[in-house]
Design an enzyme around this catalytic site. Structure first.
Site, short mmCIF file in Angstrom:
data_model
loop_
_atom_site.label_atom_id
_atom_site.label_comp_id
_atom_site.label_asym_id
_atom_site.label_seq_id
_atom_site.Cartn_x
_atom_site.Cartn_y
_atom_site.Cartn_z
N ALA A 177 -4.56 7.34 -4.54
CA ALA A 177 -3.20 6.86 -4.83
C ALA A 177 -3.29 5.34 -4.93
O ALA A 177 -2.90 4.63 -3.99
CB ALA A 177 -2.24 7.29 -3.74
N THR A 206 0.85 -1.19 0.00
CA THR A 206 0.00 0.00 0.00
C THR A 206 0.88 1.24 0.00
O THR A 206 2.08 1.16 -0.27
CB THR A 206 -1.00 -0.02 1.17
N ASN A 207 0.33 2.40 0.29
CA ASN A 207 1.11 3.64 0.41
C ASN A 207 0.46 4.51 1.48
O ASN A 207 -0.57 4.14 2.05
CB ASN A 207 1.20 4.36 -0.94
N ALA A 208 1.05 5.70 1.73
CA ALA A 208 0.65 6.52 2.89
C ALA A 208 -0.47 7.51 2.59
O ALA A 208 -0.72 8.41 3.38
CB ALA A 208 1.87 7.27 3.41
N SER A 209 -1.17 7.35 1.48
CA SER A 209 -2.25 8.29 1.17
C SER A 209 -3.29 8.29 2.31
O SER A 209 -3.71 7.23 2.77
CB SER A 209 -2.92 7.88 -0.14
#
Ligand code: C5P
Length: 214
Positions: free
Chosen positions: A89, A22-25
């Site tokens: 994102a 995943t990512n930090a959005s």
């Protein structure tokens, strides 16, 4: 009044039932855009990945986990909408193979084979009706304006909002809004709520108002 679909937040791509990419959005930009669109009298559907932010109660929210799910929900919502703002994102890679039970450590390195996920804004922009519009975001760490303009053209969007990595998981944003053809419309700085209001004003003026009057 327009019906606007907003994709928001990150997506997750599972490796096994408990681990994921995943990512930090944070979903904060999507929330601010939803509120700004409602404030201008528009109808809003948010398609969101897993986030802790609260979307405005007047927005319809559809929750998803993976990029493929976000594409399917956004496709359904966009079929009845005037425009799409891609503020999510989405995770760009997914494992070629998802384990059905938890991967067990065995003392060896683990090699992951990843393939690209579908691009939501590019897919929907490629199949949109001529009266529909698509706005993308571009988050870059270098050559920010150049890469945003390349994405605007490659994804066949009508407008792109270019920002830097400092926007991730932050309360503030610093963006440049670029219209199809590469015209720089404005630079907006400050809390995401104010930046979102500025973006919605530009969408109203350049993408919604021309179709209302034609
Ligand atoms: O990841 P990238 O920089 O290409 O993202 C640019 C735009 O494309 C953003 O608006 C993002 O929401 C959208 N995007 C998408 N589906 C993806 C990747 C990005 O809609 N799989």
């Amino acid at each position: 009044m327009a019906h606007i679909v907003i994709t928001s937040g990150p997506t997750r791509q599972y490796l096994d039932p408990v681990r994921y990419l995943t990512n930090a959005s944070s979903g904060r930009m999507g929330t601010a855009l939803a509120q700004a669109a409602l404030d201008l009298g528009h109808e809003v559907t948010v398609v969101s990945g897993p986030v802790n932010v609260e979307y405005p109660t007047k927005a319809k929210v559809s929750w998803v986990t993976t990029t493929q799910e976000m594409l399917e929900e956004a496709r359904i919502a966009f079929s009845n909408a005037d425009g799409l703002i891609g503020a999510a994102a989405p995770c760009d890679y997914m494992p070629e193979h998802v384990e059905t039970s938890k991967l067990q450590k065995n003392g060896n390195d683990l090699t992951l084979h990843l393939k690209e996920t579908p691009d939501i804004v590019a897919t929907l922009a490629a199949n949109k009706l001529s009266k529909q519009w698509v706005v993308a975001f571009a988050l870059e760490t270098q050559d920010i304006r150049f890469r945003a303009i390349v994405k605007l053209s490659r994804k066949a969007c009508d407008m792109i909002v270019s920002n830097s990595a400092q926007a991730m998981n932050s309360q503030d944003n610093n963006v440049e809004v670029i219209l199809r053809g590469g015209t720089i419309l404005d630079q907006l700085h400050g809390p995401k709520s104010l930046v979102a209001a500025g973006i919605l004003r530009l969408i109203d003026k350049h993408l919604i108002a021309p179709t209302v009057h034609s």
